[in-house]
Design an enzyme around this catalytic site. Structure first.
Site, PDB file in Angstrom:
ATOM      1  N   GLY C  72      30.475  36.731  50.549  1.00  0.00           N
ATOM      2  CA  GLY C  72      29.937  38.133  50.259  1.00  0.00           C
ATOM      3  C   GLY C  72      30.810  39.421  50.504  1.00  0.00           C
ATOM      4  N   CYS C 130      32.350  37.592  40.658  1.00  0.00           N
ATOM      5  CA  CYS C 130      32.007  37.335  42.050  1.00  0.00           C
ATOM      6  C   CYS C 130      30.596  36.933  41.707  1.00  0.00           C
ATOM      7  CB  CYS C 130      32.267  38.147  43.079  1.00  0.00           C
ATOM      8  SG  CYS C 130      31.835  37.371  44.657  1.00  0.00           S
ATOM      9  N   THR C 266      40.733  26.404  47.276  1.00  0.00           N
ATOM     10  CA  THR C 266      39.920  25.146  48.295  1.00  0.00           C
ATOM     11  C   THR C 266      40.905  24.260  48.874  1.00  0.00           C
ATOM     12  OG1 THR C 266      38.020  25.756  47.340  1.00  0.00           O
ATOM     13  CG2 THR C 266      38.031  23.613  48.702  1.00  0.00           C
TER      14      THR C 266
HETATM   15  C1  LIG Z   1      35.623  30.605  50.527  1.00  0.00           C
HETATM   16  C2  LIG Z   1      36.285  31.265  49.285  1.00  0.00           C
HETATM   17  C3  LIG Z   1      36.201  32.634  49.339  1.00  0.00           C
HETATM   18  C4  LIG Z   1      36.594  33.462  47.858  1.00  0.00           C
HETATM   19  N1  LIG Z   1      36.808  34.430  47.727  1.00  0.00           N
HETATM   20  C5  LIG Z   1      37.118  35.119  46.598  1.00  0.00           C
HETATM   21  C6  LIG Z   1      37.275  36.635  46.436  1.00  0.00           C
HETATM   22  O1  LIG Z   1      37.400  37.150  47.463  1.00  0.00           O
HETATM   23  N2  LIG Z   1      37.768  37.086  45.282  1.00  0.00           N
HETATM   24  C7  LIG Z   1      37.704  36.194  44.378  1.00  0.00           C
HETATM   25  O2  LIG Z   1      38.172  36.552  43.137  1.00  0.00           O
HETATM   26  N3  LIG Z   1      37.623  34.752  44.017  1.00  0.00           N
HETATM   27  C8  LIG Z   1      37.515  34.313  45.533  1.00  0.00           C
HETATM   28  N4  LIG Z   1      37.122  32.829  45.630  1.00  0.00           N
HETATM   29  C9  LIG Z   1      37.442  31.972  44.600  1.00  0.00           C
HETATM   30  C10 LIG Z   1      38.806  31.458  44.356  1.00  0.00           C
HETATM   31  O3  LIG Z   1      39.823  32.383  44.252  1.00  0.00           O
HETATM   32  C11 LIG Z   1      38.817  30.496  43.149  1.00  0.00           C
HETATM   33  O4  LIG Z   1      38.751  31.357  42.150  1.00  0.00           O
HETATM   34  C12 LIG Z   1      38.010  29.377  43.196  1.00  0.00           C
HETATM   35  O5  LIG Z   1      37.754  28.879  44.762  1.00  0.00           O
HETATM   36  C13 LIG Z   1      38.256  28.021  42.373  1.00  0.00           C
HETATM   37  O6  LIG Z   1      39.489  27.604  42.926  1.00  0.00           O
HETATM   38  P1  LIG Z   1      39.684  26.293  43.896  1.00  0.00           P
HETATM   39  O7  LIG Z   1      38.786  25.392  43.328  1.00  0.00           O
HETATM   40  O8  LIG Z   1      41.156  26.117  44.031  1.00  0.00           O
HETATM   41  O9  LIG Z   1      39.083  26.813  45.124  1.00  0.00           O
HETATM   42  C14 LIG Z   1      36.839  32.189  47.044  1.00  0.00           C
HETATM   43  C15 LIG Z   1      36.635  30.807  46.976  1.00  0.00           C
HETATM   44  C16 LIG Z   1      36.485  30.477  48.116  1.00  0.00           C
HETATM   45  C17 LIG Z   1      36.115  28.984  48.307  1.00  0.00           C
END
Ligand SMILES: Cc1cc2nc3c(=O)[nH]c(=O)nc-3n(C[C@H](O)[C@H](O)[C@H](O)COP(=O)(O)O)c2cc1C
Ligand SMILES: Cc1cc2nc3c(=O)[nH]c(=O)nc-3n(C[C@H](O)[C@H](O)[C@H](O)COP(=O)(O)OP(=O)(O)OC[C@H]3O[C@@H](n4cnc5c(N)ncnc54)[C@H](O)[C@@H]3O)c2cc1C
Ligand SMILES: Cc1cc2nc3c(=O)[nH]c(=O)nc-3n(C[C@H](O)[C@H](O)[C@H](O)COP(=O)(O)OP(=O)(O)OC[C@H]3O[C@@H](n4cnc5c(N)ncnc54)[C@H](O)[C@@H]3O)c2cc1C
Ligand SMILES: Cc1cc2nc3c(=O)[nH]c(=O)nc-3n(C[C@H](O)[C@H](O)[C@H](O)COP(=O)(O)O)c2cc1C
Ligand code: FES
Ligand code: FES
Lengths: 252, 304, 304, 252
Positions: C72, C130, C266
């Site tokens: 959030g 988001c 992640t």
């Molecule tokens: C816990 C968590 C918090 C995240 N917070 C944001 C955020 O604040 N802004 C945003 O653009 N993406 C956010 N993301 C998305 C990540 O930047 C990324 O786009 C997404 O996790 C896919 O990449 P991954 O599979 O390598 O995690 C968040 C992801 C996770 C898991």
């Protein structure tokens, strides 16, 4: 077809990086034919099962031979005697042995040895004199377990047997059975259109329901390697359309 | 006492809520170790009016907790289906629905008409969501008007149950769901595979010859639960949940989220007994919780 | 000889193609075992103009090869960011971009104006994707006009690089990509998380208090590669690939598929050294293949 | 904070279904404080690491105590001595022991024993007389390893010690430390607002970067259990807003 939870009963090395794993799987062991395969799964393993030719069978146990080529095979080789493997099989159609065959040559490239011990057994039972030609990149990669009336070797670097491919080193025979990389099998098809070859494809189910294991045919269309194959009449396959660079393709 | 597992999907009465998903069960004739008692219904491999060769190999690629497939709807065509498979289905004790595919709304209607009334065929699942055919497929699933037109074309040619299988590749599944409901669908199936791609670092190109494929398996389950739930909130006809189900708990997630029944796909490849295990596991769950019938399972289905 | 790993993302010169993804690296100040040499750039946790509490727990749930999150956009707001974090960033040897969030185009512009020119802030990543905020978020990412309006609002208030982070929850990512390119974005980031849901069979309701969450991790990689590739085909500005990267091979899939750089999210939770390992692995791959520079990596990027 | 590939060095049972696993992790063992935790990962394990309190440390080895409550803990308990676990830690803030404390009571429900052996050690080092009150559903689920100047038991069924909860069975003390299901900790907070309690939340990273482990505070807003916690002053937590039915919550 059976689905068994088979305990691992043994493991031995047969070439550099190449191992045989034995499992207790009586229903499969007592019905499997040369060229057929089993589809193996295990807990915490990859999503899909992994197909392996049955290497040997004593009626109670089956064996498979493998190298670590990826995560699944790496995990399988890390398992201990006593751990269980879920074993689905026997699958596919194996080699055909016409009665009255006088000479048979088995050609195996690298891990293509896998279906050959059972093939050698059945070819001799069918009355044939068996020549087994086994090829690999270099001497230490040759499988140490071969059998037949005559054994011929071929290595890319000439470190054992003939320098060159197993196909080039093969004599002619009435019955030609081959297994190895699809590239090698295409060469077999060129020389012996009637040869029986066991091909490799990616597989989803191994049982005929997903159509993932398509083998392109000369007459057009596709067959399922897991059901109509994996053994084919060499001339029936459209070799140009069968991928020969599967990431897991064994080298000859 | 074993709980009552029967469900009603529109006019169709099913003995259990666990169905075989299209393309993962062939035509039901080659399934190994099939335990029929556990099967609510089967949806056959997707068929076109005319025979199709399908795509060149490689057709599948494994990914983390999932697989990509691009089979290209290989199939023998409607005439062969009627000749070779329907007669067998006619003798089975569970209904078989045919997954139908076409390149235009009128062709969908034509295919339904060809299959309507054939003994052994209990209904249709309209596939407006296949990511693996050049024309058609996804296009119908993306556009509410096109989706409705296809549904109407089929609805007009048959009295049999008509289910519509939705694609996840939309920004609001509720819009499509409502369009299809209004056009006369008896149930919705949510969802088909997601479009994905995997790159081969030896060839510097896609692993699949079709370049892209449909992602299925446990990886997509949380997305599928969400989409099936959104669809269920949007309509009043039954929704059949699909995507990554391999255990009773997985199936229960969809059922709690508002689905009437579920389909099991990829899991069957891994475990040929998956459908029976899911069915039995759901029954055992209900029993352990003291529910005498699946109908008593608490649902989470707030209406907007 | 170690290959040249530097990349240009618009006007921004990065020493390597592996970046830290927003929300998975905090503000860079608490990352354990950080190996800076391997970090091309960092994108900070998403921020709003004003402080936000974030959602109630539970905020995360694990799924097969993935995780759902609904944080959030908890954060201290722009003033605290400028006061507490930017001064630290100003001393670092890699650029830090701020992931900016708002509920209207004008508020995006206001936030950019507040942060523009603050030492330590090297650029902006606009989050129009988001899934975890009630208003805004996804809506901007779904609609090409809204996406363009937000981009223009930010573009008009800063000379710094402006990246736009796309949502995967669209039926055609190319349309949004082109809209945002025309509105003046310097680069695209593809993709953010997919909306998913997971059901708790004890409470018969969603596991997450926010009900839905964003799915990240290896599970989504094949979908992310496809979407990043589609975005790269649609535009002429650089695309930064994101989704499920945990190894060098994963990163190379995105790079071959047409991406200029990648972000790791992640995977950092699982392996705090993930970014360094991905960076070093890409370098080792290039070296093994005989490429003296990342620029020589073959790409698969057919133009329609 | 360290990231170590720690070999398993031993395993023993301490209650029905409850086991202690020992690992060689010198850097962590020599720096860990009572109440801190490690985040464990292993190959072919689940995606996310799993957090466990450090149970004991001898300066070279650390121990954790666990039950199989899901797939991850099941896999951990199936691992053999010699296999490696990736161990990230020590993480979080532990218990605080003010000098001059004369009496300390440690209250543990079920697996809440986990941080208590180190807590008992440090409380005694700080000069306190230690009473350890340990509760479980029934006698066979009580951890057999407790220490202190006085040990009290509580079981739901009265099969050992007092019938009822560990909280009810506890005497008062200057220092109250508690670990167990969040429901139990809420009861502790009611009776001893100044108690130090170690809470459980789902965790993404364990290191403070994901904000997944939100702990709702009385003063509003959220803290990170992995960074500001997992040990809190009992009165600081908004217990009504802290989920107490985590699927993995240990029972008292
Ligand atoms: C816990 C968590 C918090 C995240 N917070 C944001 C955020 O604040 N802004 C945003 O653009 N993406 C956010 N993301 C998305 C990540 O930047 C990324 O786009 C997404 O996790 C896919 O990449 P991954 O599979 O390598 O995690 C968040 C992801 C996770 C898991
Ligand atoms: C009929 C048949 C018999 C075989 N017999 C033998 C044998 O006797 N001995 C032997 O060593 N090998 C045999 N193989 C090959 C063996 O199945 C593969 O080496 C093995 O599946 C590789 O798995 P892995 O997890 O180690 O590699 P991975 O790392 O998983 O495989 C490398 C690549 O291949 C992909 N892949 C692997 N398996 C599949 C699949 N089933 N479907 C789709 N993609 C896949 C992976 O995604 C990966 O990209 C046989 C194959 C077939 C079809
Ligand atoms: C600081 C701390 C210290 C702990 N100390 C101990 C201890 O000493 N001994 C002990 O036995 N237990 C301890 N726990 C609890 C322990 O971490 C869980 O029991 C364990 O993670 C469960 O994993 P599992 O795979 O067995 O169960 P799962 O089956 O994975 O867990 C059950 C459910 O919880 C979800 N889940 C599990 N872990 C996470 C996660 N990290 N994030 C999000 N969802 C998750 C799963 O998705 C699943 O739905 C501690 C927890 C915390 C936060
Ligand atoms: C190999 C394969 C073939 C498929 N063929 C079809 C098809 O012909 N028609 C269709 O509507 N869906 C088809 N699907 C989609 C499945 O029916 C199902 O919607 C999807 O796989 C998600 O469920 P799962 O994760 O349980 O597999 C196919 C899926 C797979 C894996
Ligand atoms: S592997 Fe599924 S049909 Fe052959
Ligand atoms: S678990 Fe990630 S911030 Fe606490």
């Amino acid at each position: 077809m059976f689905l068994l939870d088979a305990p691992i009963t043994g493991r031995r090395q047969v070439a550099r990086g190449m191992f045989v794993i034995g499992m207790q799987a009586p229903e499969i062991a007592s019905t499997v034919r040369a060229g057929q395969f089993v589809n193996l799964g295990w807990s915490a393993g990859p999503l899909l099962r992994r197909p392996f030719s049955v290497y040997r069978s004593d009626g109670v146990h089956i064996e498979v031979v493998l190298k670590a080529v990826g995560e699944g095979t790496r995990q399988l080789l890390a398992m201990d005697v006593g751990e269980h493997i879920s074993c689905l099989g026997p699958l596919g159609h194996g080699f055909e042995f016409g009665a009255g065959t006088r000479t048979a040559v088995l050609i195996s490239g690298g891990l293509g040895v896998a279906p050959m011990p059972l093939a050698a057994r059945d070819a001799r039972q069918a009355g044939a004199r068996v020549t087994w030609v086994h090829g690999a990149r270099t001497a230490v990669e040759l499988c140490s377990e071969t059998e037949g009336d005559e054994i011929l070797w071929a290595t890319d670097d000439g470190s054992e047997g003939a320098r060159g491919t197993a196909v080039a080193a093969s004599p002619d025979a009435e019955l030609v059975l081959a297994c190895g990389p699809n590239r090698m099998l295409a060469a077999v098809a060129e020389r012996w259109p009637e040869a029986q070859v066991a091909v490799e494809t990616y597989m989803g189910c191994g049982t005929g329901v997903c159509l993932g294991c398509a083998v392109p045919l000369q007459r057009g269309g596709y067959d399922r390697a897991c059901r109509e194959g994996p053994v084919y009449r060499a001339a029936d396959i459209d070799w140009g359309a069968l991928p020969s660079h599967l990431a897991y393709a064994v080298t000859a | 006492m074993t709980p009552d597992m029967s469900v009603e999907v529109g006019a169709l009465q099913l003995r259990g809520p666990v169905l075989a998903a299209s393309g993962t069960f062939g035509y039901g004739t080659e399934v190994p170790l099939l335990e029929r008692r556990a099967l609510g219904a089967m949806v056959s491999k997707g068929i076109f009016l005319r025979p199709r060769e399908g795509t060149a190999p490689p057709r599948i690629a494994e990914t983390p907790s999932g697989m990509l497939n691009a089979i290209g709807l290989q199939g023998p065509g409607a005439d062969a289906l009627v000749r070779d498979y329907a007669p067998k289905w006619a003798g089975w004790d569970f209904p078989v629905l045919v997954n139908i595919n076409a390149e235009s709304a009128s062709e969908y209607g034509e295919l339904a008409a060809r299959l309507d009334g054939v003994p052994g065929i209990a209904g249709f699942e309209i596939n407006i969501s296949c990511p693996n055919v050049e024309q058609g497929g996804l296009y119908f699933g993306n556009d509410p008007r096109a989706a409705a037109a296809v549904t109407e074309a089929v609805r007009g040619r048959t009295k049999l149950p008509v289910w519509v299988k939705l694609t996840p590749m939309v920004s609001d599944i509720g819009v499509i769901a409502r369009a299809v409901e209004s056009a006369g669908a008896d149930a919705l199936c949510a969802i088909n595979t997601f479009v994905g791609m995997s790159i081969d670092l030896n060839s510097y190109g896609p692993r699949l010859s079709f370049r892209t494929g449909g992602l299925s398996g446990p990886a997509i389950r949380p997305l599928a639960v969400h989409l099936a739930h959104q669809a269920a909130r949007a309509v009043h006809i039954p929704v059949i949940g699909i995507g990554g189900i391999s255990s009773a708990e997985d199936a229960l997630e969809f059922l709690v989220a508002g689905c009437t029944a579920v389909q099991v796909g990829t899991a069957t490849f891994v475990n040929p007994k998956a459908i029976a295990e899911v069915h039995d596991g759901v029954a055992a769950f209900l029993e352990a919780k003291g529910f005498s019938s699946l109908a008593h399972l608490p649902r989470y289905l707030p209406r907007d």
